[in-house]
Scaffold this active site. Structure first.
Site, PDB file in Angstrom:
ATOM      1  N   GLY A  41       0.784  -1.231   0.000  1.00 32.30           N
ATOM      2  CA  GLY A  41       0.000   0.000   0.000  1.00 32.30           C
ATOM      3  C   GLY A  41       0.813   1.276   0.000  1.00 32.30           C
ATOM      4  O   GLY A  41       0.342   2.335  -0.426  1.00 32.30           O
ATOM      5  N   ASP A  97       0.973   3.339   4.343  1.00 32.94           N
ATOM      6  CA  ASP A  97      -0.110   4.098   3.721  1.00 32.94           C
ATOM      7  C   ASP A  97      -1.087   4.625   4.761  1.00 32.94           C
ATOM      8  O   ASP A  97      -1.460   5.784   4.749  1.00 32.94           O
ATOM      9  CB  ASP A  97      -0.846   3.248   2.666  1.00 32.94           C
ATOM     10  N   ASP A 100      -4.709   2.221  10.803  1.00 30.88           N
ATOM     11  CA  ASP A 100      -6.107   1.922  11.121  1.00 30.88           C
ATOM     12  C   ASP A 100      -6.140   1.373  12.549  1.00 30.88           C
ATOM     13  O   ASP A 100      -6.059   2.139  13.505  1.00 30.88           O
ATOM     14  CB  ASP A 100      -6.627   0.934  10.063  1.00 30.88           C
ATOM     15  N   SER A 101      -6.189   0.066  12.720  1.00 24.86           N
ATOM     16  CA  SER A 101      -6.197  -0.506  14.076  1.00 24.86           C
ATOM     17  C   SER A 101      -4.803  -0.490  14.708  1.00 24.86           C
ATOM     18  O   SER A 101      -4.669  -0.650  15.919  1.00 24.86           O
ATOM     19  CB  SER A 101      -6.691  -1.944  14.029  1.00 24.86           C
ATOM     20  N   GLY A 102      -3.769  -0.326  13.874  1.00 22.87           N
ATOM     21  CA  GLY A 102      -2.407  -0.266  14.387  1.00 22.87           C
ATOM     22  C   GLY A 102      -1.698  -1.605  14.445  1.00 22.87           C
ATOM     23  O   GLY A 102      -0.509  -1.658  14.770  1.00 22.87           O
ATOM     24  N   LEU A 105       1.501  -1.719  12.092  1.00 19.25           N
ATOM     25  CA  LEU A 105       2.649  -0.929  12.538  1.00 19.25           C
ATOM     26  C   LEU A 105       3.252  -1.496  13.817  1.00 19.25           C
ATOM     27  O   LEU A 105       4.472  -1.506  13.995  1.00 19.25           O
ATOM     28  CB  LEU A 105       2.249   0.533  12.732  1.00 19.25           C
ATOM     29  N   LYS A 128      -6.705   6.957  10.767  1.00 20.62           N
ATOM     30  CA  LYS A 128      -8.113   7.007  11.176  1.00 20.62           C
ATOM     31  C   LYS A 128      -8.141   7.166  12.688  1.00 20.62           C
ATOM     32  O   LYS A 128      -7.996   6.181  13.413  1.00 20.62           O
ATOM     33  CB  LYS A 128      -8.837   5.717  10.774  1.00 20.62           C
ATOM     34  N   ASP A 156      -5.578  -0.276  -1.956  1.00 22.00           N
ATOM     35  CA  ASP A 156      -6.359  -1.143  -2.835  1.00 22.00           C
ATOM     36  C   ASP A 156      -7.659  -1.597  -2.211  1.00 22.00           C
ATOM     37  O   ASP A 156      -7.859  -1.540  -0.992  1.00 22.00           O
ATOM     38  CB  ASP A 156      -5.548  -2.389  -3.184  1.00 22.00           C
TER      39      ASP A 156
HETATM   40  P1  5GP Z   1      -4.048  -1.771  10.682  1.00 23.49           P
HETATM   41  O1  5GP Z   1      -3.093  -2.916  10.842  1.00 23.49           O
HETATM   42  O2  5GP Z   1      -3.542  -0.458  11.205  1.00 23.49           O
HETATM   43  O3  5GP Z   1      -5.441  -2.087  11.128  1.00 23.49           O
HETATM   44  O4  5GP Z   1      -4.266  -1.607   9.153  1.00 23.49           O
HETATM   45  C1  5GP Z   1      -3.261  -1.148   8.370  1.00 23.49           C
HETATM   46  C2  5GP Z   1      -3.304  -1.785   7.014  1.00 23.49           C
HETATM   47  O5  5GP Z   1      -4.626  -2.205   6.631  1.00 23.49           O
HETATM   48  C3  5GP Z   1      -2.862  -0.755   6.046  1.00 23.49           C
HETATM   49  O6  5GP Z   1      -1.470  -0.855   5.821  1.00 23.49           O
HETATM   50  C4  5GP Z   1      -3.688  -1.092   4.825  1.00 23.49           C
HETATM   51  O7  5GP Z   1      -2.992  -2.033   4.070  1.00 23.49           O
HETATM   52  C5  5GP Z   1      -4.959  -1.728   5.371  1.00 23.49           C
HETATM   53  N1  5GP Z   1      -6.054  -0.724   5.503  1.00 23.49           N
HETATM   54  C6  5GP Z   1      -6.556  -0.175   6.639  1.00 23.49           C
HETATM   55  N2  5GP Z   1      -7.538   0.698   6.378  1.00 23.49           N
HETATM   56  C7  5GP Z   1      -7.660   0.718   5.032  1.00 23.49           C
HETATM   57  C8  5GP Z   1      -8.514   1.443   4.120  1.00 23.49           C
HETATM   58  O8  5GP Z   1      -9.360   2.278   4.470  1.00 23.49           O
HETATM   59  N3  5GP Z   1      -8.332   1.178   2.805  1.00 23.49           N
HETATM   60  C9  5GP Z   1      -7.413   0.292   2.338  1.00 23.49           C
HETATM   61  N4  5GP Z   1      -7.339   0.117   1.027  1.00 23.49           N
HETATM   62  N5  5GP Z   1      -6.596  -0.408   3.158  1.00 23.49           N
HETATM   63  C10 5GP Z   1      -6.717  -0.185   4.486  1.00 23.49           C
HETATM   64 MG    MG Z   2      -0.597  -1.995   4.325  1.00 26.14          MG
END
Ligand code: 5GP
Ligand code: MG
Length: 176
Positions: A41, A97, A100-102, A105, A128, A156
């Site tokens: 992403g 990119d 979101d939930s973290g 990272l 977010k 994507d």
């Molecule tokens: P986390 O692990 O922080 O929940 O999510 C991070 C990953 O989930 C990002 O690197 C991305 O690949 C995907 N992601 C989270 N939210 C979105 C969104 O709104 N759109 C897209 N396309 N991918 C997301």
């Molecule tokens: Mg990602």
């Protein structure tokens, strides 16, 4: 696209600002900087960001993380590609990119810490705030956005729309 949240020109301007901020921070650092983009992403953000950072000693090492499927438990991740370069003793900037939930990272930060870099910082284009955990350390943030599923500029849906130049929300019928 149902709604465009961020237009290409707006993104370009903000990426330019971030590049300046980050560039200043590492300016004069003799050992340089290793950028660790999280695939896939982050690729468009990465490409635009690093070309705005005139830094002679910049390296790139890759990681690829994926969640366990489209509707996975938030925070559940797996490593698809392990770190492709040596970061021991180096200054590291993780680039992703969206926060979101973290879960992504958190995983990458702890994975990289084990390699004993000189420092680790993190830059994300989008966050977010509704979801992002407050204890997760992120040093550079492009934009805070609503809790919506966005695509474009590298992001994507089922592998598609990464090449859409703006960031937007898909029409309901376009998703599953
Ligand atoms: P986390 O692990 O922080 O929940 O999510 C991070 C990953 O989930 C990002 O690197 C991305 O690949 C995907 N992601 C989270 N939210 C979105 C969104 O709104 N759109 C897209 N396309 N991918 C997301
Ligand atoms: Mg990602």
């Amino acid at each position: 696209m149902d709604r465009v949240l961020l237009r290409a020109e707006q993104i370009k301007q903000r990426v330019h600002e971030l590049a300046e901020e980050i560039g200043k921070l590492y300016e004069g650092e003799p050992s340089g900087l290793t950028i660790v983009p999280i695939l896939s992403g982050s690729i468009i953000f990465l490409a635009d960001l690093i070309r705005e950072m005139p830094m002679p000693r910049m390296r790139i090492a890759l990681v690829q993380i994926s969640s366990y499927g489209q509707r996975a438990t938030p925070g559940e991740t797996k490593t698809l590609i392990n770190l492709t370069g040596d970061i021991r003793g180096r200054h590291v900037l993780i680039v992703d990119d969206i926060l979101d939930s973290g879960g992504t990272l958190r995983r990458v930060q702890s994975m990289l810490s084990a390699h004993k870099p000189a420092s680790i910082r993190t830059a994300v284009l989008l966050r977010k705030p509704a979801k992002a955990p407050s204890d997760l350390k992120v040093d550079f943030i492009g934009f805070d956005i609503e809790d919506l599923f966005v695509v474009g500029y590298g992001l994507d849906y089922a592998g598609l729309y990464r090449n859409y130049p703006h960031i937007g929300v898909l029409k309901a019928g376009m998703m599953g």
